[in-house]
Design an enzyme around this catalytic site. Structure first.
Site, PDB file in Angstrom:
ATOM      1  NE  ARG A   2     -48.883 -29.227  -8.308  1.00 22.45           N
ATOM      2  CZ  ARG A   2     -48.709 -28.981  -9.609  1.00 22.45           C
ATOM      3  NH1 ARG A   2     -47.768 -28.132  -9.995  1.00 22.45           N
ATOM      4  NH2 ARG A   2     -49.444 -29.582 -10.509  1.00 22.45           N
ATOM      5  CE  LYS A  27     -60.250 -30.500 -11.102  1.00 25.58           C
ATOM      6  NZ  LYS A  27     -59.083 -30.489 -11.995  1.00 25.58           N
TER       7      LYS A  27
END
Length: 469
Positions: free
Chosen positions: A314, A240
């Protein structure tokens, strides 16, 4: 946070008189001229954010006017703890017990302070709960304690809230309520078939783990709560940018939510068999970090191509959902800070949720409105499933377009849940980006109060799951 309440009768209390626009003029007309002149001179307005001390002839203040929004029961008193001085306060109003309890919860949440690194010796003003029954007062305190737990966990920086610390918090919660807590740590995740969780967390020197809390009677309906506990998310090799990483201590917010919800369930003694499964990892970067293009064989046996290492939550959840489904519980609820797309869809202050069990939706929406804890259902639009197609695996962990990111994340998780299994997926911000009464900037529980109220109604007896919403 129970130091913001007073359960026993107090000898000296200041009376708060909550007034909205409809009640203000009739109240003012009943007052002596001296008081009417004082209120008018002070330009008090009967709306949220206004309060006024009413000095008596001896100069003492024993009553105060409080402006309230009649449509915001939960937050009617929430700004006062930060504005009032030390003392015990009581209410003079004709509110129902339910509204009194909601307002008391708002008072407690407005008293919240995160003081781990900068403690304050400033005492809390205390709200008297003597107008509530003992059970109602206890529930108010339990709610405030549970939401404060969620906030504390999220607000704690990653260095002090790594997987082992999150496990300690779960252990403490278990000890409080007589639950058992088991951990599966490090390479033992491979031995016990949690390969996706291991793959995401293996690059950190803070060992990944599954935290497994169990509580209640086996004869009662089973509820399983699943939480994403990414204690810090660099994004992995798909790292990020700095501004995207700044708040990633909150990426374990899903785990914090399920621990707070578990606190409420156990404190209330709901007749359920509760299980909490948390995947606690640090998505770090090292030579053994998982890579874009890797293929992971999950616990369910489905293969997943890693399209993006920043879609790691996830991967943590899919093994946990598979494990939860192996027991076929009456209900599975997962919480996760999963996608920015959900924030684009509903903003930062609404808990987005997904479910194919339509019979569950009405009850959730109803309690979200009652509790003033907004939740909104987004669709699991099946045609978008093709956006997760992979040329080398059963599915990819990230969509092939920037569109519908919250839905494709939900569809990814749905692939690990049988159609017959009742399941709700919450995608939450877990952070207040602005300060409002009772909701300071920082870590926040979204949907927890609404979900608990709904669960309490639905599972109030062992036959609860068969009731209709």
């Amino acid at each position: 946070m129970t130091d913001c309440f007073e359960r026993a009768p107090a000898t000296q209390m200041i009376t708060l008189i909550p007034l909205d626009a409809a009640l203000f003029d009739p109240w003012l007309e009943r007052q002596p001229e001296r008081m009417r002149n004082w209120v008018k001179a002070a330009r008090f307005q009967p709306k949220a954010g206004h309060h006024l001390a009413l000095p008596e002839t001896d100069g003492c203040v024993r009553k105060m006017l409080v402006g309230v929004d009649p449509d915001a029961a939960s937050w009617a008193l929430a700004d006062l703890p930060g504005r009032l001085g030390e003392g015990v306060y009581t209410l003079e109003c004709d509110w129902s017990p339910q509204r009194l309890a909601q307002a008391a919860v708002g008072w407690g949440l407005g008293s919240y302070r995160f003081e781990r690194y900068r403690p304050s010796d400033k005492p809390h003003p205390r709200l008297s709960l003597t107008r509530l029954t003992d059970d109602q007062a206890q529930r108010v305190e339990q709610t405030v304690d549970a939401i404060s737990l969620v906030r504390d966990l999220i607000n704690t920086p990653a260095e002090d809230m790594m997987p082992e610390h999150l496990a300690e918090s779960a252990q403490q919660l278990g000890e409080t309520f007589g639950a058992t807590v088991r951990q599966v740590v490090g390479d033992a995740l491979l031995e016990e078939n949690y390969p996706s969780i291991h793959r995401v967390g293996r690059a950190s020197h803070h060992a990944p783990r599954v935290i497994d809390l169990q509580w209640g009677d086996d004869a009662h309906p089973r509820i399983t709560l699943v939480g994403k506990g990414v204690c810090f998310d660099t994004g992995g090799l798909d790292i990020k940018p700095s501004n995207g990483m700044r708040l990633m201590k909150k990426d374990m917010g899903g785990a914090a939510h399920v621990l707070g919800l578990a606190h409420l369930i156990m404190a209330a003694g709901l007749p359920v068999r509760l299980r909490v499964l948390i995947g606690a990892v640090d998505n770090a970067i090292d030579g053994n970090a998982f890579r874009p293009g890797d293929v992971i064989t999950t616990r369910k046996g489905l293969t997943v191509e890693v399209d993006n290492t920043d879609a790691e939550g996830r991967l943590v959840l899919c093994d946990l959902l598979t494990r939860a489904c192996e027991e076929s519980p009456s209900l599975i609820i997962d919480f996760a800070t999963l996608t920015g797309a959900a924030r684009v869809a509903v903003g930062t202050e609404i808990a987005a949720f997904f479910t194919d069990a339509r019979e569950l939706v009405h009850g959730l929406h109803r309690h979200a409105e009652i509790q003033e804890d907004p939740c909104w259902r987004l669709p699991l639009h099946e045609p978008y499933r093709e956006l997760l197609e992979s040329s080398v695996a059963d599915l990819a962990n990230s969509g092939s377009t920037p569109y519908a990111g919250a839905i494709t994340a939900g569809l990814f998780l749905k692939a690990f849940v049988p159609r017959t299994q009742p399941w709700i997926h919450f995608d939450v911000m877990a952070w207040n980006t602005r300060a409002r009464p009772g909701r300071p900037k920082g870590g926040e529980a979204l949907g927890v109060r609404a979900v608990f109220a709904w669960l309490e109604e639905r599972f109030s007896t062992p036959q609860g799951p068969d009731c209709q919403d």
